[in-house]
Scaffold this active site. Structure first.
Site, PDB file in Angstrom:
ATOM      1  N   GLU A 180      -0.487 -11.809  -7.725  1.00  0.00           N
ATOM      2  CA  GLU A 180       0.693 -11.656  -6.868  1.00  0.00           C
ATOM      3  C   GLU A 180       0.245 -11.046  -5.544  1.00  0.00           C
ATOM      4  O   GLU A 180      -0.461 -10.032  -5.520  1.00  0.00           O
ATOM      5  CB  GLU A 180       1.721 -10.761  -7.566  1.00  0.00           C
ATOM      6  N   GLU A 304      13.337  -4.178  -8.445  1.00  0.00           N
ATOM      7  CA  GLU A 304      13.187  -5.627  -8.327  1.00  0.00           C
ATOM      8  C   GLU A 304      13.231  -6.313  -9.689  1.00  0.00           C
ATOM      9  O   GLU A 304      12.399  -7.158 -10.014  1.00  0.00           O
ATOM     10  CB  GLU A 304      11.888  -5.963  -7.587  1.00  0.00           C
ATOM     11  N   LYS A 373       4.970   4.537  -1.776  1.00  0.00           N
ATOM     12  CA  LYS A 373       4.372   3.676  -0.741  1.00  0.00           C
ATOM     13  C   LYS A 373       4.270   4.429   0.583  1.00  0.00           C
ATOM     14  O   LYS A 373       5.028   5.371   0.825  1.00  0.00           O
ATOM     15  CB  LYS A 373       5.208   2.407  -0.563  1.00  0.00           C
ATOM     16  N   ASP A 378       8.404  -1.530   2.812  1.00  0.00           N
ATOM     17  CA  ASP A 378       7.494  -2.310   1.986  1.00  0.00           C
ATOM     18  C   ASP A 378       6.274  -2.801   2.764  1.00  0.00           C
ATOM     19  O   ASP A 378       6.239  -3.979   3.143  1.00  0.00           O
ATOM     20  CB  ASP A 378       8.260  -3.513   1.403  1.00  0.00           C
ATOM     21  N   GLU A 406      -0.063  -8.783   2.624  1.00  0.00           N
ATOM     22  CA  GLU A 406       1.138  -9.579   2.357  1.00  0.00           C
ATOM     23  C   GLU A 406       1.970  -9.803   3.618  1.00  0.00           C
ATOM     24  O   GLU A 406       2.473 -10.900   3.841  1.00  0.00           O
ATOM     25  CB  GLU A 406       1.965  -8.852   1.295  1.00  0.00           C
ATOM     26  N   HIS A 534      10.234  -6.289   8.543  1.00  0.00           N
ATOM     27  CA  HIS A 534      10.729  -7.259   7.562  1.00  0.00           C
ATOM     28  C   HIS A 534      11.404  -8.470   8.198  1.00  0.00           C
ATOM     29  O   HIS A 534      12.465  -8.904   7.762  1.00  0.00           O
ATOM     30  CB  HIS A 534      11.677  -6.579   6.577  1.00  0.00           C
ATOM     31  N   TRP A 556      17.629  -8.589   1.462  1.00  0.00           N
ATOM     32  CA  TRP A 556      16.630  -9.666   1.423  1.00  0.00           C
ATOM     33  C   TRP A 556      16.545 -10.376   2.769  1.00  0.00           C
ATOM     34  O   TRP A 556      15.627 -11.153   3.006  1.00  0.00           O
ATOM     35  CB  TRP A 556      16.998 -10.688   0.336  1.00  0.00           C
TER      36      TRP A 556
HETATM   37  C1  GCU Z   1       6.707  -6.123  -2.595  1.00  0.00           C
HETATM   38  C2  GCU Z   1       6.067  -7.415  -2.978  1.00  0.00           C
HETATM   39  C3  GCU Z   1       6.257  -7.714  -4.439  1.00  0.00           C
HETATM   40  C4  GCU Z   1       5.816  -6.519  -5.264  1.00  0.00           C
HETATM   41  C5  GCU Z   1       6.540  -5.274  -4.796  1.00  0.00           C
HETATM   42  C6  GCU Z   1       6.060  -4.004  -5.461  1.00  0.00           C
HETATM   43  O1  GCU Z   1       8.101  -6.229  -2.641  1.00  0.00           O
HETATM   44  O2  GCU Z   1       6.621  -8.446  -2.209  1.00  0.00           O
HETATM   45  O3  GCU Z   1       5.506  -8.856  -4.747  1.00  0.00           O
HETATM   46  O4  GCU Z   1       6.069  -6.737  -6.615  1.00  0.00           O
HETATM   47  O5  GCU Z   1       6.318  -5.100  -3.427  1.00  0.00           O
HETATM   48  O6  GCU Z   1       5.369  -3.241  -4.804  1.00  0.00           O
HETATM   49  O7  GCU Z   1       6.392  -3.744  -6.604  1.00  0.00           O
END
Ligand code: GCU
Length: 715
Positions: A180, A304, A373, A378, A406, A534, A556
């Site tokens: 991912e 999420e 974080k 993000d 990312e 974002h 989103w």
């Molecule tokens: C971001 C990322 C996801 C990931 C998430 C996380 O949102 O896009 O792919 O799972 O961070 O840190 O848990």
């Protein structure tokens, strides 16, 4: 004869050329150990004819092997095995001869080292010593770094101890091999052939990590599958742990909170249910039987779509503490992530982690560390530091950076993240007055915590060059070096990386460091200038999408973050808006409450301001934005020119790949600029300032771009 001679030369040159080309595919990372100049090689060979170890542990052997490998390469000499008059000696401080030297080893702890000339048994040697063999391993790598970056053995005096305890990579690797947010190929872990086949790359991965002080790795994605904790996969993780152990690297696993239901057949995963606690305890015992030095669990809960304690109306502390109790008898820890934002919470997403976690301060078990974080949204190209830093004095907090890019152009864009890490770490939370930096929260010195950590979301995959491009390797490298010492600074790290990766000559190190140091700011400029965030396209986050407005959840949509309208742009996080600024310590909050005292680089993160607001430069906000976009694109053009001038200094493979990637980056930087400007103009109705180039296409064209197969998207 002449023809034969010439032919012989040509063949030899070709063979050498081919070997060099293969060897310079980036696989060797910063551990290339290419031959020094003849004079320096001769001196080094004279001063280090042998590498000797006192004691026989796997870690000491790994250290000696690395030194032999390094010295063989650097000196071009073959034999470094036996004992000789000049030697590098590896020994822990408990060695009788070393003990008599009375070196200041007490302050080195478990992982620090000393490297210096010493007299041992009547011989002058270069001594690498430490309290533990792991320290000796780190000292050996430090010595190699010293030699690779222009240092000599004469007068060598190195000493260092890490300021952060857990220096961990987080692999977002799935069991099917997809990573991912991974842009360097499939997962390095070949789960299918483990545990029977241990790819030799696993040991090289461990060497690379040890060389920069990384001492832990979370093998699987935070979006974890329950099967990662099944007996079959525990055996696979154990095989990796066996490879990593001599290099001082502990293995951790991401745990899916609902695993007691999915694997254990229980009806609930409620952390206060005794059966659930018992299941985790038995699971931890099972893991420790296979991996006696297992590090512990990393958990993404109630974020999420992941399960968590909130599903049972329990707190994050209830969930973390239950898992912590399961690993505590084995000295394991739980890294509990604060990256949460709820579907049902209409509040500013940037506020939600603080809102949920701050009240839990002091309620976590001793072996829990909360992983936060670097910023509150993000992993954006720039984020102000996360307001939780400094706000939970009674809870150890570790910082999480993303080294995989990312939101910064994936593997293709050259963006050295050292300055970004350093910027966050140097930010002053003011929690205990001036100097309460994020670095001091992270290294535990601000509140006196012994459990400290830094996590880096890995950018590593099965690509031959590990990270998708030679320059991405620098982000892995910088993460490790800054986790060891959060105050080391981005530029010294860039310099040593450049010297080891491309060659120590100033003609290389100078321009490469210059390119690197401004590269992340360039990404900020062409993607998210002045505090925007974002505005990337949906899902894969590749390319611009500031117009996206129709997705189900408000947060989103990029329009949620930039809030551009005819009057202005930016997210009002002051009292008239979401009041997220109040989450910072009062002196910081006061500064951020007013656009006039907010750093311009964060302006639109905290304020909604008029397009014609005057900026420090004298330009209007709108003109400043256009200027920044252009500066970003221009910087990439500058990097292309600097790289071009380095052509004769760099091997063909790595030069060419970087050259092509820079061309892609320039194209994409222009695309970002043009697409963003087209969209902003459709909102503000303003013309471009004089001299600014019009976008290459109309807005409809940019909006129509779609990339269904962009890499790294969650499955
Ligand atoms: C971001 C990322 C996801 C990931 C998430 C996380 O949102 O896009 O792919 O799972 O961070 O840190 O848990």
């Amino acid at each position: 004869m002449r023809l034969i001679g010439w032919l012989g030369f040509t063949v030899a040159a070709l063979v050498a050329g081919t070997t060099a080309a293969r060897a310079e595919d980036g696989y060797d990372l910063w551990m290339r150990y290419r031959a020094l100049s003849p004079a320096r090689a001769a001196t080094l060979h004279r001063d280090a004819q042998a590498v000797e170890i006192r004691g026989d542990t796997a870690t000491l052997r790994a250290a000696a092997d690395e030194l032999r490998r390094g010295l063989t390469g650097l000196t071009g000499a073959a034999s470094l095995q036996g004992s000789s008059t000049t030697a590098i000696m590896l020994a822990t401080a408990s060695d009788r001869d070393v003990a008599t030297l009375r070196l200041p080893v007490a302050s080195l702890g478990d992982e620090g080292y000393v490297v210096r000339a010493a007299s041992i048994g009547g011989r002058r040697v270069t001594l690498v010593t430490a309290n533990t063999d792991r320290g000796v391993l780190y000292g050996s790598f430090a010595l190699l770094r010293h030699l690779q970056t222009g240092g000599t053995l004469a007068g060598v005096a190195l000493s260092s101890a890490p300021r952060v305890k857990l220096r961990v990579l987080n692999h977002w690797d799935n069991l099917d091999g997809i990573v991912e947010r991974g842009y360097a190929g499939q997962s390095l872990w070949d789960w299918w052939t483990l545990p029977d086949f241990k790819d030799p790359r696993y040991a090289d991965y461990a060497r690379a990590n040890a060389s920069i002080g990384i001492n832990g790795t979370v093998l699987n994605n935070v979006n974890a599958k329950p099967e990662s904790l099944s007996p079959r996969y525990i055996a696979k993780a154990a095989a990796l742990a066996d490879v990593f152990r001599p290099y001082g690297i502990k293995v951790y696993l991401s745990a899916r909170f609902s695993a007691p239901i999915e694997l254990g057949g229980l009806k609930t995963a409620d952390p206060l249910d005794p059966q659930v606690a018992a299941w985790w305890k038995a699971k931890a015992d099972e893991i420790y039987r296979a991996i006696p030095d297992f590090g512990g669990f990393l958990v993404k809960a109630n974020s999420e779509g992941q399960p968590g304690p909130r599903d049972y109306h329990r707190s994050h502390a209830d969930g973390a503490n239950m898992l912590a109790a399961a690993v505590a008898p084995h000295d394991g820890i739980v890294m509990w992530r604060a990256f949460v934002y709820a579907e049902t919470d209409p509040d500013d997403r940037a506020k939600q982690a603080y809102t949920e976690f701050k009240p839990l301060d002091g309620r976590f078990a001793k072996n829990v560390i909360v992983q936060v974080k670097n910023g509150a949204i993000d992993f954006q190209p720039r984020e102000p530091f996360h307001p939780l830093f400094g706000a939970m004095p009674r809870t150890p907090l570790m910082i999480e950076f993303q080294t995989t890019k990312e939101y910064l152009g994936f593997a293709t864009h050259l963006a050295y993240l050292g300055p970004m890490f350093a910027e966050t770490l140097a930010s002053d939370t003011m929690a205990r007055g001036k100097g309460s930096t994020v670095a001091r929260v992270v290294d535990g010195s601000l509140e006196g915590h012994a459990l400290t950590g830094m996590a880096g979301v890995a950018n590593i995959g099965r690509d031959r060059d590990w990270a998708g491009s030679p320059f991405n390797q620098a982000n892995w490298y910088a993460f490790g070096r800054m986790a060891w010492d959060p105050t080391i600074g981005a530029e010294p790290v860039a310099r040593e990386w450049a010297a080891m990766t491309f060659g120590a000559s100033p003609a290389i190190v100078g321009p490469v460091t210059t390119m690197m140091m401004g590269s992340r700011e360039a990404v900020v400029d062409y993607m998210t200038p002045l505090g925007l965030a974002h505005v990337m396209a949906t899902g894969h986050h590749y390319g611009p999408g500031p117009w996206v407005a129709e997705l189900k959840r408000p947060e989103w949509n990029p329009v949620y973050y930039h809030r551009a309208d005819k009057a202005g742009i930016g997210f009002d996080r002051t009292r008239t808006g979401s009041n997220a600024v109040a989450q910072y310590a009062p002196p910081v909050a006061r500064g951020l409450a007013d656009p006039a005292t907010t750093p311009e680089r964060d302006l639109l993160w905290f304020h909604h301001v008029a397009w014609d607001r005057p900026m420090a430069s004298g330009r209007t906000l709108w003109a400043e934005m256009v200027h920044d976009y252009d500066r970003g694109v221009g910087y990439v053009g500058g990097m292309r020119r600097q790289w071009n001038a380095l052509r004769s200094e760099i091997d063909a493979d790595r030069w060419t790949k970087t050259d092509r990637f820079l061309a892609i980056q320039e194209q994409e930087a222009r695309w970002w600029r043009d697409a963003s400007l087209s969209y902003w103009m459709s909102v503000n109705g303003l013309a471009l300032p004089t001299g600014a180039a019009p976008p290459a296409h109309d807005l409809a064209w940019y909006r129509a771009q779609s990339f269904p197969y962009a890499p790294g998207n969650p499955q």
